[in-house]
Scaffold this active site. Structure first.
Site, PDB file in Angstrom:
ATOM      1  N   ASP A 163      -4.717  35.593  18.708  1.00 46.00           N
ATOM      2  CA  ASP A 163      -5.835  37.134  19.281  1.00 46.00           C
ATOM      3  C   ASP A 163      -5.392  37.502  19.956  1.00 46.00           C
ATOM      4  O   ASP A 163      -4.628  37.649  21.570  1.00 46.00           O
ATOM      5  CB  ASP A 163      -6.926  36.766  19.748  1.00 46.00           C
ATOM      6  CG  ASP A 163      -8.577  37.193  18.639  1.00 46.00           C
ATOM      7  OD1 ASP A 163      -7.995  36.976  17.737  1.00 46.00           O
ATOM      8  OD2 ASP A 163      -9.360  36.213  18.788  1.00 46.00           O
ATOM      9  N   LYS A 175      -6.215  42.140  17.561  1.00 48.63           N
ATOM     10  CA  LYS A 175      -6.616  43.098  17.352  1.00 48.63           C
ATOM     11  C   LYS A 175      -7.209  44.000  18.446  1.00 48.63           C
ATOM     12  O   LYS A 175      -7.832  43.011  19.533  1.00 48.63           O
ATOM     13  CB  LYS A 175      -7.000  43.399  16.126  1.00 48.63           C
ATOM     14  CG  LYS A 175      -8.072  42.306  16.348  1.00 48.63           C
ATOM     15  CD  LYS A 175      -8.251  41.726  14.937  1.00 48.63           C
ATOM     16  CE  LYS A 175      -9.438  41.289  14.893  1.00 48.63           C
ATOM     17  NZ  LYS A 175     -11.080  41.145  15.159  1.00 48.63           N
ATOM     18  N   MET A 216     -18.123  44.546  25.629  1.00 51.84           N
ATOM     19  CA  MET A 216     -16.713  46.371  25.064  1.00 51.84           C
ATOM     20  C   MET A 216     -17.117  47.104  25.255  1.00 51.84           C
ATOM     21  O   MET A 216     -17.598  48.116  24.277  1.00 51.84           O
ATOM     22  CB  MET A 216     -17.113  45.854  23.123  1.00 51.84           C
ATOM     23  CG  MET A 216     -15.792  45.082  22.806  1.00 51.84           C
ATOM     24  SD  MET A 216     -16.039  44.044  20.714  1.00 51.84           S
ATOM     25  CE  MET A 216     -17.363  43.335  21.265  1.00 51.84           C
TER      26      MET A 216
HETATM   27  N1  SAH Z   1     -15.076  35.836  22.079  1.00 47.96           N
HETATM   28  C1  SAH Z   1     -15.042  36.773  23.510  1.00 47.96           C
HETATM   29  C2  SAH Z   1     -15.273  38.207  23.551  1.00 47.96           C
HETATM   30  C3  SAH Z   1     -14.271  38.558  22.100  1.00 47.96           C
HETATM   31  S1  SAH Z   1     -14.995  40.780  22.119  1.00 47.96           S
HETATM   32  C4  SAH Z   1     -15.915  36.174  24.959  1.00 47.96           C
HETATM   33  O1  SAH Z   1     -16.209  34.885  24.608  1.00 47.96           O
HETATM   34  O2  SAH Z   1     -14.636  36.304  26.251  1.00 47.96           O
HETATM   35  C5  SAH Z   1     -13.853  41.861  23.186  1.00 47.96           C
HETATM   36  C6  SAH Z   1     -14.835  41.893  24.254  1.00 47.96           C
HETATM   37  O3  SAH Z   1     -14.691  40.464  25.425  1.00 47.96           O
HETATM   38  C7  SAH Z   1     -13.256  42.772  25.494  1.00 47.96           C
HETATM   39  O4  SAH Z   1     -14.000  44.179  24.856  1.00 47.96           O
HETATM   40  C8  SAH Z   1     -14.185  42.776  26.747  1.00 47.96           C
HETATM   41  O5  SAH Z   1     -15.490  43.776  26.827  1.00 47.96           O
HETATM   42  C9  SAH Z   1     -14.379  41.496  27.105  1.00 47.96           C
HETATM   43  N2  SAH Z   1     -13.498  40.248  27.469  1.00 47.96           N
HETATM   44  C10 SAH Z   1     -12.346  39.233  26.990  1.00 47.96           C
HETATM   45  N3  SAH Z   1     -11.217  38.647  27.438  1.00 47.96           N
HETATM   46  C11 SAH Z   1     -12.074  39.174  28.650  1.00 47.96           C
HETATM   47  C12 SAH Z   1     -10.814  39.172  30.290  1.00 47.96           C
HETATM   48  N4  SAH Z   1     -10.253  38.632  30.295  1.00 47.96           N
HETATM   49  N5  SAH Z   1     -11.275  39.716  30.848  1.00 47.96           N
HETATM   50  C13 SAH Z   1     -12.217  41.180  30.754  1.00 47.96           C
HETATM   51  N6  SAH Z   1     -13.355  40.994  29.816  1.00 47.96           N
HETATM   52  C14 SAH Z   1     -12.592  40.245  28.503  1.00 47.96           C
END
Ligand code: SAH
Length: 257
Positions: free
Chosen positions: A44, A66, A179
């Site tokens: 991703d 995405k 998100m």
């Molecule tokens: N599977 C991921 C989440 C995916 S949904 C997890 O466990 O973290 C995508 C959302 O995750 C983003 O909109 C943001 O809110 C958060 N996110 C993912 N990686 C991030 C990062 N490095 N820093 C801040 N927010 C993050």
């Protein structure tokens, strides 16, 4: 004993692996080993550069990056790519940011594999909320403050996501909001309508575990402005403010507003 006929070898199980939020130090050893053995890595946009650098040079790399509301590869296309690569018999790692089981559309990809008769394994990763809380020196749960932690999304397939606002508006509640940038104003409105005070802390942690990590200290009243200042992916830690001790660390100090 008769010789067994040679069976065509079954494709190796697809490995769903959590990349953590950014830095390589947040990878598990299991994920690192899976990456080292990978022949195809489908990843991703949210996978950090340090983790991508660990993919072996000879492995095929497919970027299906995405972003919510932005340009995206349709989930059906991702599913099709995943199945096609797995059917080649090569070792496929499906690498997702954070933990694959948190807002990672994991079930949809598993369903596609199952429909094709393909096996899989899940290797969890550190979710961004865990690493964000650590960055502000806080515990996500605390005796006497919150006996539950909510992991919520700011938007879902319908648009802005409805949550148990009344429950969240109670004093001491903690939620990790994923998100949540686009829906910050909506979240603020809903929570205040249900009685949450404007002074309730909300910390916006942007680019968690990356070199450009920034911590925006805010409260419900100032949340939209804090979110507007974040250009990268951000997690909203509702109910948590950076601990004072943590605020003296360089990374936090730099970002203090
Ligand atoms: N599977 C991921 C989440 C995916 S949904 C997890 O466990 O973290 C995508 C959302 O995750 C983003 O909109 C943001 O809110 C958060 N996110 C993912 N990686 C991030 C990062 N490095 N820093 C801040 N927010 C993050």
């Amino acid at each position: 004993m008769t010789d067994l006929p040679l069976l065509p070898s079954a494709p190796s199980p697809v490995v769903f692996a959590g990349a953590g939020p950014g830095a390589a130090e947040h990878l598990t050893l299991g994920v690192l080993r899976a990456l080292e053995a990978a022949e195809v890595v489908i990843h991703d946009r949210l996978v950090g550069a340090e983790v991508l650098a660990l993919i072996p040079a000879h492995a095929e790399r497919v970027d299906v990056g995405k972003e919510g509301f932005g340009p995206s590869t349709a989930q059906a296309t991702i599913n099709a790519v995943l199945v096609a690569k797995a059917l080649t018999g090569r070792r496929v790692v499906r690498l997702k940011g954070g933990d694959p089981g948190i807002f990672g559309r994991l079930d949809e990809e598993i369903a596609a594999l199952e429909a094709a008769g393909l096996a899989f394994r899940i290797l969890p990763g550190l979710t961004s909320a865990s690493v964000a809380a650590a960055a502000i020196g806080q515990s996500l749960t605390k005796r006497g403050r919150n006996a539950s932690l909510r992991i919520v999304t700011g938007h879902d397939m319908e648009g802005f996501a409805e949550q148990d606002w009344r429950g969240l508006a109670r004093a001491g509640e903690v939620a990790a909001i994923y998100m949540g940038k686009k829906s910050a104003r909506f979240i603020q409105g809903r929570l205040m309508m249900h009685g949450a005070g404007g002074e309730t802390p909300v910390t916006v942690v942007e680019n968690v575990s990356r070199p450009d990590q920034r911590i925006h200290t805010a409260c419900l009243a100032t949340l939209p402005a804090a979110v507007a200042a974040a250009t990268g992916p951000a997690i909203l830690l509702y109910g948590l403010a950076p601990r004072e001790a943590a605020a003296s660390l360089p990374l936090l100090h730099e970002a203090a507003q």
